[in-house]
Design a protein around this motif. Structure first.
Motif, PDB file in Angstrom:
ATOM      1  N   GLU A   1       0.839  -1.218   0.000  1.00  0.00           N
ATOM      2  CA  GLU A   1       0.000   0.000   0.000  1.00  0.00           C
ATOM      3  C   GLU A   1       0.869   1.262   0.000  1.00  0.00           C
ATOM      4  O   GLU A   1       0.645   2.206  -0.763  1.00  0.00           O
ATOM      5  N   GLU A   2       1.866   1.221   0.850  1.00  0.00           N
ATOM      6  CA  GLU A   2       2.755   2.384   0.975  1.00  0.00           C
ATOM      7  C   GLU A   2       3.467   2.667  -0.357  1.00  0.00           C
ATOM      8  O   GLU A   2       3.529   3.785  -0.854  1.00  0.00           O
ATOM      9  N   LYS A   3       3.970   1.547  -0.939  1.00  0.00           N
ATOM     10  CA  LYS A   3       4.697   1.708  -2.201  1.00  0.00           C
ATOM     11  C   LYS A   3       3.753   2.222  -3.301  1.00  0.00           C
ATOM     12  O   LYS A   3       4.131   3.043  -4.141  1.00  0.00           O
ATOM     13  N   ALA A   4       2.505   1.706  -3.238  1.00  0.00           N
ATOM     14  CA  ALA A   4       1.535   2.121  -4.265  1.00  0.00           C
ATOM     15  C   ALA A   4       1.307   3.629  -4.191  1.00  0.00           C
ATOM     16  O   ALA A   4       1.296   4.314  -5.230  1.00  0.00           O
ATOM     17  N   SER A   5       1.155   4.138  -2.981  1.00  0.00           N
ATOM     18  CA  SER A   5       0.879   5.580  -2.915  1.00  0.00           C
ATOM     19  C   SER A   5       2.133   6.372  -3.296  1.00  0.00           C
ATOM     20  O   SER A   5       2.055   7.438  -3.924  1.00  0.00           O
ATOM     21  N   GLU A   6       3.289   5.819  -2.977  1.00  0.00           N
ATOM     22  CA  GLU A   6       4.545   6.477  -3.369  1.00  0.00           C
ATOM     23  C   GLU A   6       4.650   6.555  -4.902  1.00  0.00           C
ATOM     24  O   GLU A   6       4.981   7.587  -5.484  1.00  0.00           O
ATOM     25  N   LEU A   7       4.312   5.392  -5.531  1.00  0.00           N
ATOM     26  CA  LEU A   7       4.383   5.367  -7.007  1.00  0.00           C
ATOM     27  C   LEU A   7       3.371   6.330  -7.624  1.00  0.00           C
ATOM     28  O   LEU A   7       3.654   6.991  -8.629  1.00  0.00           O
ATOM     29  N   ALA A   8       2.181   6.404  -7.023  1.00  0.00           N
ATOM     30  CA  ALA A   8       1.150   7.294  -7.567  1.00  0.00           C
ATOM     31  C   ALA A   8       1.630   8.747  -7.477  1.00  0.00           C
ATOM     32  O   ALA A   8       1.479   9.528  -8.428  1.00  0.00           O
ATOM     33  N   ASP A   9       2.226   9.088  -6.333  1.00  0.00           N
ATOM     34  CA  ASP A   9       2.749  10.457  -6.181  1.00  0.00           C
ATOM     35  C   ASP A   9       3.800  10.750  -7.243  1.00  0.00           C
ATOM     36  O   ASP A   9       3.824  11.803  -7.870  1.00  0.00           O
ATOM     37  N   LYS A  10       4.655   9.738  -7.444  1.00  0.00           N
ATOM     38  CA  LYS A  10       5.755   9.923  -8.390  1.00  0.00           C
ATOM     39  C   LYS A  10       5.219  10.121  -9.808  1.00  0.00           C
ATOM     40  O   LYS A  10       5.688  10.979 -10.550  1.00  0.00           O
ATOM     41  N   SER A  11       4.214   9.308 -10.151  1.00  0.00           N
ATOM     42  CA  SER A  11       3.724   9.420 -11.531  1.00  0.00           C
ATOM     43  C   SER A  11       3.015  10.760 -11.726  1.00  0.00           C
ATOM     44  O   SER A  11       3.083  11.365 -12.795  1.00  0.00           O
ATOM     45  N   MET A  12       2.349  11.252 -10.689  1.00  0.00           N
ATOM     46  CA  MET A  12       1.717  12.566 -10.783  1.00  0.00           C
ATOM     47  C   MET A  12       2.779  13.650 -10.966  1.00  0.00           C
ATOM     48  O   MET A  12       2.640  14.554 -11.790  1.00  0.00           O
ATOM     49  N   GLU A  13       3.861  13.478 -10.211  1.00  0.00           N
ATOM     50  CA  GLU A  13       4.950  14.448 -10.312  1.00  0.00           C
ATOM     51  C   GLU A  13       5.516  14.499 -11.738  1.00  0.00           C
ATOM     52  O   GLU A  13       5.721  15.552 -12.317  1.00  0.00           O
ATOM     53  N   CYS A  14       5.725  13.262 -12.287  1.00  0.00           N
ATOM     54  CA  CYS A  14       6.258  13.173 -13.661  1.00  0.00           C
ATOM     55  C   CYS A  14       5.309  13.841 -14.642  1.00  0.00           C
ATOM     56  O   CYS A  14       5.725  14.574 -15.539  1.00  0.00           O
ATOM     57  N   LYS A  15       4.023  13.549 -14.446  1.00  0.00           N
ATOM     58  CA  LYS A  15       3.030  14.086 -15.362  1.00  0.00           C
ATOM     59  C   LYS A  15       3.041  15.620 -15.307  1.00  0.00           C
ATOM     60  O   LYS A  15       3.017  16.294 -16.339  1.00  0.00           O
ATOM     61  N   LEU A  16       3.093  16.131 -14.099  1.00  0.00           N
ATOM     62  CA  LEU A  16       3.106  17.588 -13.948  1.00  0.00           C
ATOM     63  C   LEU A  16       4.341  18.187 -14.614  1.00  0.00           C
ATOM     64  O   LEU A  16       4.280  19.211 -15.285  1.00  0.00           O
ATOM     65  N   LYS A  17       5.456  17.465 -14.430  1.00  0.00           N
ATOM     66  CA  LYS A  17       6.702  17.951 -15.018  1.00  0.00           C
ATOM     67  C   LYS A  17       6.604  17.970 -16.540  1.00  0.00           C
ATOM     68  O   LYS A  17       6.979  18.922 -17.209  1.00  0.00           O
ATOM     69  N   GLU A  18       6.044  16.839 -17.063  1.00  0.00           N
ATOM     70  CA  GLU A  18       5.896  16.724 -18.530  1.00  0.00           C
ATOM     71  C   GLU A  18       4.999  17.817 -19.098  1.00  0.00           C
ATOM     72  O   GLU A  18       5.240  18.367 -20.153  1.00  0.00           O
ATOM     73  N   GLU A  19       3.933  18.077 -18.344  1.00  0.00           N
ATOM     74  CA  GLU A  19       2.944  19.015 -18.885  1.00  0.00           C
ATOM     75  C   GLU A  19       3.221  20.460 -18.512  1.00  0.00           C
ATOM     76  O   GLU A  19       2.479  21.352 -18.883  1.00  0.00           O
ATOM     77  N   ALA A  20       4.286  20.677 -17.793  1.00  0.00           N
ATOM     78  CA  ALA A  20       4.563  22.035 -17.323  1.00  0.00           C
ATOM     79  C   ALA A  20       4.755  22.988 -18.515  1.00  0.00           C
ATOM     80  O   ALA A  20       5.329  22.613 -19.533  1.00  0.00           O
ATOM     81  N   VAL A  21       4.212  24.179 -18.420  1.00  0.00           N
ATOM     82  CA  VAL A  21       4.376  25.182 -19.475  1.00  0.00           C
ATOM     83  C   VAL A  21       5.341  26.241 -18.965  1.00  0.00           C
ATOM     84  O   VAL A  21       5.130  26.820 -17.906  1.00  0.00           O
ATOM     85  N   ASP A  22       6.388  26.452 -19.768  1.00  0.00           N
ATOM     86  CA  ASP A  22       7.335  27.493 -19.359  1.00  0.00           C
ATOM     87  C   ASP A  22       6.855  28.809 -19.954  1.00  0.00           C
ATOM     88  O   ASP A  22       7.032  29.074 -21.140  1.00  0.00           O
ATOM     89  N   VAL A  23       6.236  29.601 -19.093  1.00  0.00           N
ATOM     90  CA  VAL A  23       5.638  30.837 -19.618  1.00  0.00           C
ATOM     91  C   VAL A  23       6.682  31.881 -19.974  1.00  0.00           C
ATOM     92  O   VAL A  23       6.359  32.918 -20.547  1.00  0.00           O
ATOM     93  N   THR A  24       7.940  31.593 -19.662  1.00  0.00           N
ATOM     94  CA  THR A  24       8.969  32.593 -19.976  1.00  0.00           C
ATOM     95  C   THR A  24       9.560  32.386 -21.372  1.00  0.00           C
ATOM     96  O   THR A  24      10.276  33.245 -21.872  1.00  0.00           O
ATOM     97  N   ILE A  25       9.229  31.216 -22.018  1.00  0.00           N
ATOM     98  CA  ILE A  25       9.767  31.002 -23.376  1.00  0.00           C
ATOM     99  C   ILE A  25       9.071  31.980 -24.332  1.00  0.00           C
ATOM    100  O   ILE A  25       7.850  32.099 -24.303  1.00  0.00           O
ATOM    101  N   PRO A  26       9.832  32.695 -25.173  1.00  0.00           N
ATOM    102  CA  PRO A  26       9.183  33.630 -26.105  1.00  0.00           C
ATOM    103  C   PRO A  26       8.213  32.894 -27.034  1.00  0.00           C
ATOM    104  O   PRO A  26       8.531  31.790 -27.487  1.00  0.00           O
ATOM    105  N   GLY A  27       7.037  33.477 -27.303  1.00  0.00           N
ATOM    106  CA  GLY A  27       6.027  32.834 -28.140  1.00  0.00           C
ATOM    107  C   GLY A  27       6.463  32.781 -29.592  1.00  0.00           C
ATOM    108  O   GLY A  27       7.396  33.476 -29.996  1.00  0.00           O
TER     109      GLY A  27
END
Ligand code: PHE
Length: 344
Positions: free
Chosen positions: A73-99
């Motif tokens: 159970e513990e590992k499962a929640s750890e993995l879920a957190d990690k995958s959310m983190e990865c997803k957020l990282k992947e989808e992150a928008v760098d608003v400072t990049i010139p359009g």
């Protein structure tokens, strides 16, 4: 059996700690806790134990099961957190990049001029008409009082479709006058822009296809004063209120009297420069009072009605306005050129 259980606990907890994906974790759960899992297999042998051993081993087995379940159970929640983190990282928008700069189209300079002229005339109550480019010689010439044998009808000047010279590409927008007079109720107040065709030598200011705007007013009591007022309104709106308009006598078969219309040079204000070739004036259009013969050709009573007509070359106006010295630049539609002459 005790050792077996301890070995399972150790191996399973290590494997759980190493699991990298949710699927690996599920495989471990099946492997150890499933119906055919390793822990279950050990428990099935409990029957062989003595009465004293059974509760001890039973308790240990429960502890191991609980430890594995908690670990998973513990590992499962750890993995879920990690995958959310990865997803957020992947989808992150760098608003400072010139359009990325999207290229926006611009209105062609000739259409800028045309739209400006249309607006001015719509403001004076004119209706905009557009019509055919293939014409009968009867409309392009005959009814406009351009008689058989007139030089403008020559094969060397006109694109004909038929050997008997009856069908052609219109050489001017003036046939629109005839169509309007034949089909519309009086009074008439129209503006008719469109393409026209002539077998002109191609040079810096001539092209076999170019654009004109025809204007026609037919009403009771139309005079040269109306013509002058109408064209002055156009020219002051286009070139500024200080512009001066000059009428020069000319000849067109379909207007009588006929004039060529000049505007005081908008580059030098009339002092004389390269644009006006030192004369202080720039020719902008041809015009006149509709020839009575043309009215009669269209069945209009020339005693009761009179009219004014004018024809404007759009390329010429656009070239003058934007300082373009070669007509080709208007047709090539090279964005590097068009961008520089965009008003908007
Ligand atoms: N059709 C004439 C031309 O092509 C211009 C014009 C139109 C002159 C109407 C007088 C009246 O040159």
């Amino acid at each position: 059996m005790k050792q077996q259980l301890e070995a399972i606990r150790k191996a399973a907890l290590e494997a759980i700690a190493d699991a990298a994906k949710a699927e690996d974790l599920e495989a471990l759960r099946v492997r150890y806790l499933g119906k055919k899992g390793e822990l279950t297999a050990v428990l099935k042998q409990m029957g062989k134990l003595s009465a004293e051993e059974r509760p001890v081993i039973g308790q240990l087995a429960n502890e191991v099961r609980a430890a594995l379940e908690a670990g998973i159970e513990e590992k499962a929640s750890e993995l879920a957190d990690k995958s959310m983190e990865c997803k957020l990282k992947e989808e992150a928008v760098d608003v400072t990049i010139p359009g990325k700069q999207e290229k926006i189209g611009v209105k062609h300079p000739m259409y800028q001029v045309l739209d400006e002229i249309k607006d001015i005339f719509v403001g004076m109550g004119f209706e905009i008409l557009e019509d055919r480019e293939v014409e009968l010689a009867e409309y392009n010439f005959t009814k406009l009082n351009v008689e058989e044998g007139h030089p403008a009808r020559e094969w060397s000047d006109t694109f004909y479709f038929s050997d008997d010279s009856s069908i052609l590409l219109r050489t001017q927008t003036s046939p629109m006058q005839i169509h309007a007079m034949e089909t519309r109720e009086l009074p008439i107040r129209i503006l008719a822009p469109g393409r026209v065709y002539r077998k002109d030598e191609v040079d810096a200011t001539h092209s076999p296809m170019f654009h004109q705007i025809e204007g026609l007013v037919i009403d009771k009591g139309i005079t040269m004063a109306d013509l002058k007022g109408t064209l002055e309104t156009l020219i002051k709106a286009m070139y500024g209120q200080d512009s001066v308009v000059r009428f020069r006598p000319h000849h067109f078969p379909f207007t009588e009297p006929s004039v060529e219309v000049d505007v005081s040079c908008f580059a030098c204000g009339g002092c004389g420069c390269r644009l006006c070739k030192g004369t202080g004036w720039i020719e902008v259009l041809g015009a006149g009072i509709v020839n009575k013969k043309v009215l009669e050709n269209c069945g209009i009573d020339s005693e009761e009605y009179s009219g004014l007509a004018f024809g404007i070359g759009i390329e010429r106006l656009a070239m003058l306005k934007y300082g373009i010295n070669n007509i080709k630049l208007l047709y090539q539609s090279d964005m590097r050129v068009l961008d520089q002459i965009n008003d908007d």
